[in-house]
Design an enzyme around this catalytic site. Sequence first.
Site: not given
Ligand SMILES: *Cc1c(COP(=O)(O)O)cnc(C)c1O
Length: 396
Positions: A128, A197, A222-223, A371
């Site tokens: 990400f 992560d 939040y997911k 997705r």
């Molecule tokens: C959703 C997601 C994020 C989001 O990071 P934020 O700081 O909450 O915007 C980071 N890393 C991964 C792998 C994600 O899927």
Amino acid sequence: MSEVLAKKAAALDAADELAGHRDLFVLDDGVVYLDGNSLGALPRHVPARMQDVIAREWGQLRIRSWEESGWWTAPERVGDRIAPLIGAPAGSVVVGDSTSVNVFKALVGAVRLAADDRDEILVDDSTFPTDGYVAESAARMTGRRIRALAPADIPAALGPRTAAVLVNHVDYRTGRLNDLPGITAAVQAAGALAVWDLCHSAGALPVGLAAHRVDFAVGCTYKYLNGGPGSPAYLYVRDDHQPRFDTPLPGWNSHEDPFGMRPRYVPAEGAVRGRVGTPDILSMLALESALDVWDGVSVEAVRAKSLALTDFFLECVEAHVPAGRVASVTPAAHAERGSQVSLSCEGAGEVMRDLTARGVVGDFRRPDVLRFGFTPLYVGFADAERAARELAALLG
Ligand SMILES: *Cc1c(COP(=O)(O)O)cnc(C)c1O
């Protein structure tokens, strides 16, 4: 064919022990929501709890709520609620800030625990983006260099120069589940530290942080954890690292005596050391309330249903969608699959827009990925069947 699959879906839903959890969420009947891997659905009881937090705890108790309503200790308390979902012991998880900020704390913290002559940080090359950007900056700040590699190639690239490794447990685009036990063991055998992560795995599958001796981990809430838009993320620090964890963001909230207001920073003991400034109480308490839906739920049962759902969705896509229109980029092997299915498709952006208009909500990731996230607490087999049927009708 479609009748056979609709019957199969009904039988699977009837046998599903988690089916009752759906009623805990606000969902509309006409819509199949397959985007809980981006923003989880709202648990029904959260608005009433937030009404109380705002009207009584804030409105009436005001400053007293830091003590009387437990606001001050919420980051550790909510961390202890998340801990069992990721296989972590109490006292090792603290909630606050965004995932991006926690990636920074964890990665710099890990590098600071590594020997000075270890000058490389390895990162997942399909990460990400935010993790990659933060890692780049962390490397510059700590005088290390970044090497980006496919997660499967990391073990062979480890050596005496490796300080730390940052990997996404589940790839957000393809849904590939990376080998956390294997990569962590290899990283540690090379004398380096592993940072994971968990954004797309916590709440979807067992993580086993303590069992696999993971050094540091971060994730968002939040997911799959349904904490609400922008709800605070979490940081896990393995218990034996906590006394030496040298956070790059030492704020007053992680001081051993925060109200001493002392000029010199002396860190608190434990994962609390990951705190920075005043916590985002409204979002934190919405998250805390949202976590009630996990009471009595086994993560193993969630994982079993998740795999059954993604298998069944792939079966329905195969049966309904004309050959050649989509191709799954999500690994078929269960050991390599997270809780989503990603299909490459020509014109995916438009296809997802039209699919959403038909009541099937997934999302689109550049360049060509549709997705579909499967959140076992509130998605059922009939949803999977309908999503595949609507997709087929669009592409047929
Ligand atoms: C959703 C997601 C994020 C989001 O990071 P934020 O700081 O909450 O915007 C980071 N890393 C991964 C792998 C994600 O899927």
